[in-house]
Design an enzyme around this catalytic site. Structure first.
Site, PDB file in Angstrom:
ATOM      1  N   GLU A   1      61.474  10.480  21.707  1.00 47.70           N
ATOM      2  CA  GLU A   1      60.973  11.412  22.913  1.00 47.70           C
ATOM      3  C   GLU A   1      60.410  10.834  24.097  1.00 47.70           C
ATOM      4  OE1 GLU A   1      60.078  15.188  23.044  1.00 47.70           O
ATOM      5  OE2 GLU A   1      61.757  15.002  21.517  1.00 47.70           O
TER       6      GLU A   1
ATOM      7  N   TYR B   1      53.339  14.913  24.355  1.00 42.22           N
ATOM      8  CA  TYR B   1      53.655  13.710  23.293  1.00 42.22           C
ATOM      9  C   TYR B   1      54.172  12.866  23.718  1.00 42.22           C
ATOM     10  CZ  TYR B   1      55.860  11.941  19.229  1.00 42.22           C
ATOM     11  OH  TYR B   1      56.122  11.025  18.197  1.00 42.22           O
TER      12      TYR B   1
ATOM     13  N   SER C   1      58.829   6.333  19.822  1.00 42.91           N
ATOM     14  CA  SER C   1      59.671   7.347  19.736  1.00 42.91           C
ATOM     15  C   SER C   1      60.632   7.733  20.738  1.00 42.91           C
ATOM     16  CB  SER C   1      58.717   8.870  19.748  1.00 42.91           C
ATOM     17  OG  SER C   1      59.464   9.979  19.980  1.00 42.91           O
TER      18      SER C   1
HETATM   19  N1  GDD Z   1      59.838  22.438  15.355  1.00 37.02           N
HETATM   20  C1  GDD Z   1      61.085  23.412  15.668  1.00 37.02           C
HETATM   21  N2  GDD Z   1      60.774  24.747  15.288  1.00 37.02           N
HETATM   22  N3  GDD Z   1      61.999  23.039  16.413  1.00 37.02           N
HETATM   23  C2  GDD Z   1      62.746  23.854  16.828  1.00 37.02           C
HETATM   24  C3  GDD Z   1      63.061  25.322  16.444  1.00 37.02           C
HETATM   25  C4  GDD Z   1      61.768  25.802  15.794  1.00 37.02           C
HETATM   26  O1  GDD Z   1      61.720  26.695  15.274  1.00 37.02           O
HETATM   27  N4  GDD Z   1      63.898  25.891  16.941  1.00 37.02           N
HETATM   28  C5  GDD Z   1      64.659  24.864  17.457  1.00 37.02           C
HETATM   29  N5  GDD Z   1      63.938  23.813  17.584  1.00 37.02           N
HETATM   30  C6  GDD Z   1      64.427  22.652  18.223  1.00 37.02           C
HETATM   31  C7  GDD Z   1      63.515  21.938  19.178  1.00 37.02           C
HETATM   32  O2  GDD Z   1      63.238  22.889  20.639  1.00 37.02           O
HETATM   33  C8  GDD Z   1      63.834  20.516  19.317  1.00 37.02           C
HETATM   34  O3  GDD Z   1      64.742  20.486  20.433  1.00 37.02           O
HETATM   35  C9  GDD Z   1      64.677  20.438  18.321  1.00 37.02           C
HETATM   36  O4  GDD Z   1      64.705  21.536  17.366  1.00 37.02           O
HETATM   37  C10 GDD Z   1      63.742  19.255  17.287  1.00 37.02           C
HETATM   38  O5  GDD Z   1      62.471  19.777  17.050  1.00 37.02           O
HETATM   39  P1  GDD Z   1      61.617  19.163  15.991  1.00 37.02           P
HETATM   40  O6  GDD Z   1      62.009  19.138  14.714  1.00 37.02           O
HETATM   41  O7  GDD Z   1      60.180  19.687  16.034  1.00 37.02           O
HETATM   42  O8  GDD Z   1      61.490  17.435  16.687  1.00 37.02           O
HETATM   43  P2  GDD Z   1      61.488  16.619  17.934  1.00 37.02           P
HETATM   44  O9  GDD Z   1      62.681  16.169  18.347  1.00 37.02           O
HETATM   45  O10 GDD Z   1      60.591  17.673  18.642  1.00 37.02           O
HETATM   46  O11 GDD Z   1      60.316  15.481  17.548  1.00 37.02           O
HETATM   47  C11 GDD Z   1      60.461  14.716  16.537  1.00 37.02           C
HETATM   48  O12 GDD Z   1      61.167  13.560  16.700  1.00 37.02           O
HETATM   49  C12 GDD Z   1      60.458  12.753  17.511  1.00 37.02           C
HETATM   50  C13 GDD Z   1      61.577  11.566  17.557  1.00 37.02           C
HETATM   51  O13 GDD Z   1      62.256  11.810  18.644  1.00 37.02           O
HETATM   52  C14 GDD Z   1      59.249  14.448  15.803  1.00 37.02           C
HETATM   53  O14 GDD Z   1      59.135  13.914  14.658  1.00 37.02           O
HETATM   54  C15 GDD Z   1      58.126  13.625  16.676  1.00 37.02           C
HETATM   55  O15 GDD Z   1      57.046  13.201  16.203  1.00 37.02           O
HETATM   56  C16 GDD Z   1      59.314  12.309  17.153  1.00 37.02           C
HETATM   57  O16 GDD Z   1      58.763  11.290  17.659  1.00 37.02           O
END
Ligand code: GDD
Length: 328
Positions: free
Chosen positions: A129, A151, A127
């Site tokens: 991440e 994670y 990822s």
């Molecule tokens: N989930 C979520 N909910 N994220 C929020 C929110 C909210 O209400 N508000 C703002 N965000 C911001 C998070 O702080 C983060 O910076 C961004 O939105 C994306 O969050 P997510 O959609 O939860 O995804 P992620 O980037 O943390 O992780 C995803 O992508 C990775 C690849 O880089 C996941 O799918 C991981 O499993 C994956 O590895």
């Protein structure tokens, strides 16, 4: 008929990959844990061709048994605790499933092995991440890691142990460093789907507000359907290797919001959105943008769905999905 074994079969990527491989004539087997997994029914309805095999990434014996039974040509390890926010609260569980689970999967592949002339090929879902507090922009296969969540730390272990098994035991093992990838199958807890789904519900009068955390974070968002093809391509090469899979474009959460409300014809998003500290993370990943040059040059892979198209696809889906729920 080649056989594929997929962990994380009920997740977004597992379902996309199963469909893709089935379309290419594969026998598709998916691992599922638990006695009464609530997602079993959904899987049966959506992907009736998938052969469900019991097993758990926390249980090496079950993985060995599953591989012995299935005799796969390709093993796709997509199973994980995949929600970054949750990993802060369940760090040990995340380390176990998302990190040590990869070691167990590799060990099972090494133990069972497969026939001499046809060893099992292994794909690890790494990822972006892992880049976390990024050391360079854009990020490529050689960019150092600096994970910002339990994670991310677990994924770094999974990545390195995959490379280590390739180098130590000659396994055909690849690590795909996938940047965020979304679509209508995305879980409602992830920010893109939370936005398109809640905005659709507000439009239909079901919800009144959308509560979010950090709107400044920037992500390289692609379409999950495009990304599973890259996983498969990695396992079809002469030599195993690691690849960054990304679009090469970055957008903020705020831009995603703006476009969603614009596409729903609702105008400015501000009157509908409230920020709540509970959705902020203890440590944030501020900016991700991938450089997919190696994948383009060596795999011939490129993303087909652009950012605007992706948002439109998700908005259209959620409007239809929520309207149908209202009619029921
Ligand atoms: N989930 C979520 N909910 N994220 C929020 C929110 C909210 O209400 N508000 C703002 N965000 C911001 C998070 O702080 C983060 O910076 C961004 O939105 C994306 O969050 P997510 O959609 O939860 O995804 P992620 O980037 O943390 O992780 C995803 O992508 C990775 C690849 O880089 C996941 O799918 C991981 O499993 C994956 O590895």
């Amino acid at each position: 008929m080649p056989t594929a074994f997929i962990t994380g079969i009920t997740g977004q990527d597992g379902r996309h990959l199963a469909e893709f491989l089935h379309g290419r004539g594969y026998r598709v087997c998916g691992m599922m844990k638990g006695q009464h997994n609530p997602r079993a029914e959904m899987l049966r309805d959506e992907l009736p061709f998938v052969e469900v095999v019991p097993g758990d990434l926390n249980d090496l014996t079950s993985l060995v048994k599953a591989i012995e039974q299935v005799q796969p040509d390709e093993f796709y390890n997509l199973g994980a605790i995949s929600f970054v926010a949750m990993s802060f609260n369940q760090a040990e569980l995340t380390a176990n499933v998302t990190g040590l689970g990869v070691l167990r999967a590799l060990e099972a592949v090494r133990i069972v092995g497969g026939p001499q002339n046809n060893p099992i090929r292994f794909y690890q879902a790494s990822s972006s991440e892992m880049f976390g507090k990024v050391r360079e922009v854009p990020q490529n296969e050689l960019t150092p890691f600096h994970p910002r969540s339990p994670y991310g730390v677990a994924k770094v272990f999974g990545h390195h142990i995959t490379v280590n098994y390739r180098e130590s035991y000659g396994l055909y093992a690849c690590s795909g460093i996938l940047f965020n990838h979304e679509g209508p199958k995305r879980g409602l807890e992830f920010v893109t789907r939370k936005i398109t789904n809640t905005a659709a519900r507000i439009k239909l009068g079901v919800d009144r507000e959308l509560v979010l955390g950090n709107l400044d974070a920037k992500r390289d968002w692609g379409y999950a359907g495009d990304y599973v093809k890259a996983m498969w391509l990695m396992l079809q090469q002469d030599q195993p290797d690691d690849y960054v899979i990304a679009t090469g474009e970055t957008h903020s959460v705020e831009e995603f919001l703006e476009l969603t409300f614009e596409q729903l014809g609702m105008g400015d998003w501000r009157p509908y959105v409230r920020q709540d500290p509970k959705f902020f993370r203890p440590a944030e990943v501020d900016l991700l943008i991938g450089d997919p040059t190696k994948a383009r040059e060596q795999l011939g892979w490129r993303p087909e769905v652009g950012f605007r198209e992706l948002v439109a696809m998700m908005v259209e889906h959620d409007l239809a999905y929520e309207s149908a729920r209202l009619r029921r």
